[in-house]
Design a protein around this motif. Structure first.
Motif, short mmCIF file in Angstrom:
data_model
loop_
_atom_site.label_atom_id
_atom_site.label_comp_id
_atom_site.label_asym_id
_atom_site.label_seq_id
_atom_site.Cartn_x
_atom_site.Cartn_y
_atom_site.Cartn_z
N MET A 166 -0.09 -8.12 -10.04
CA MET A 166 1.00 -7.36 -9.45
C MET A 166 0.48 -6.60 -8.24
O MET A 166 -0.53 -5.91 -8.32
CB MET A 166 1.57 -6.39 -10.47
N LEU A 167 1.20 -6.70 -7.13
CA LEU A 167 0.84 -5.94 -5.94
C LEU A 167 1.50 -4.56 -5.99
O LEU A 167 2.64 -4.42 -6.42
CB LEU A 167 1.28 -6.67 -4.68
N ILE A 168 0.72 -3.56 -5.56
CA ILE A 168 1.24 -2.21 -5.37
C ILE A 168 0.99 -1.84 -3.91
O ILE A 168 0.18 -2.48 -3.22
CB ILE A 168 0.62 -1.19 -6.34
N TYR A 169 1.68 -0.81 -3.43
CA TYR A 169 1.70 -0.53 -2.00
C TYR A 169 1.39 0.93 -1.70
O TYR A 169 1.81 1.83 -2.42
CB TYR A 169 3.07 -0.88 -1.43
N LYS A 170 0.65 1.12 -0.61
CA LYS A 170 0.33 2.45 -0.09
C LYS A 170 0.77 2.50 1.36
O LYS A 170 0.45 1.62 2.15
CB LYS A 170 -1.18 2.70 -0.18
N ILE A 171 1.52 3.53 1.71
CA ILE A 171 1.94 3.74 3.10
C ILE A 171 0.92 4.69 3.75
O ILE A 171 0.63 5.76 3.23
CB ILE A 171 3.35 4.34 3.17
N PHE A 172 0.39 4.24 4.89
CA PHE A 172 -0.58 5.02 5.65
C PHE A 172 -0.02 5.40 7.01
O PHE A 172 0.62 4.58 7.67
CB PHE A 172 -1.85 4.20 5.91
#
Length: 111
Positions: A1-7
């Protein structure tokens, strides 16, 4: 499963150049790096990054983070992924610019 971080641009530049990051100021204050699932990330952008340009969306394999990734209740009791260690650049599988459009951020296709 991919998870996401906003930078933000400067936060991504640090990770890209130095090879790891302890996260954004909010992550440092909370003691973990905040991530979102594909279902949560649009709301995260709208709530915490409304009107902010120059963002990057990083995709990470949740399973590869091992036991340092915890799923904890947050907005409305939904479980969010929180990483209790630095994120390494080599753990980022994909990074895309998160452009600001007339109706909010334009997201790439998320699996």
């Amino acid at each position: 499963m991919l998870i996401y971080k906003i930078f933000r641009t400067d936060e991504w530049a640090v990770l890209d150049a130095e090879g790891e990051t302890a996260g954004a100021p909010v992550d440092l204050a909370d003691g973990f790096i905040h991530f979102s699932t594909a279902e949560q990330v649009r709301e995260t952008a709208a709530k915490h990054f409304r009107g902010v340009d120059g963002l990057f969306l990083a995709a990470v394999d949740a399973d590869a983070l091992g036991d340092d990734l915890k799923w904890e209740a947050s907005r409305g009791g939904a479980l969010f992924p929180h990483l209790y260690r630095a994120l390494r650049r080599d753990e980022v599988l994909r990074v895309d610019p998160l452009l600001l459009g007339p109706h909010g951020h334009d997201f790439p296709d998320l699996p």
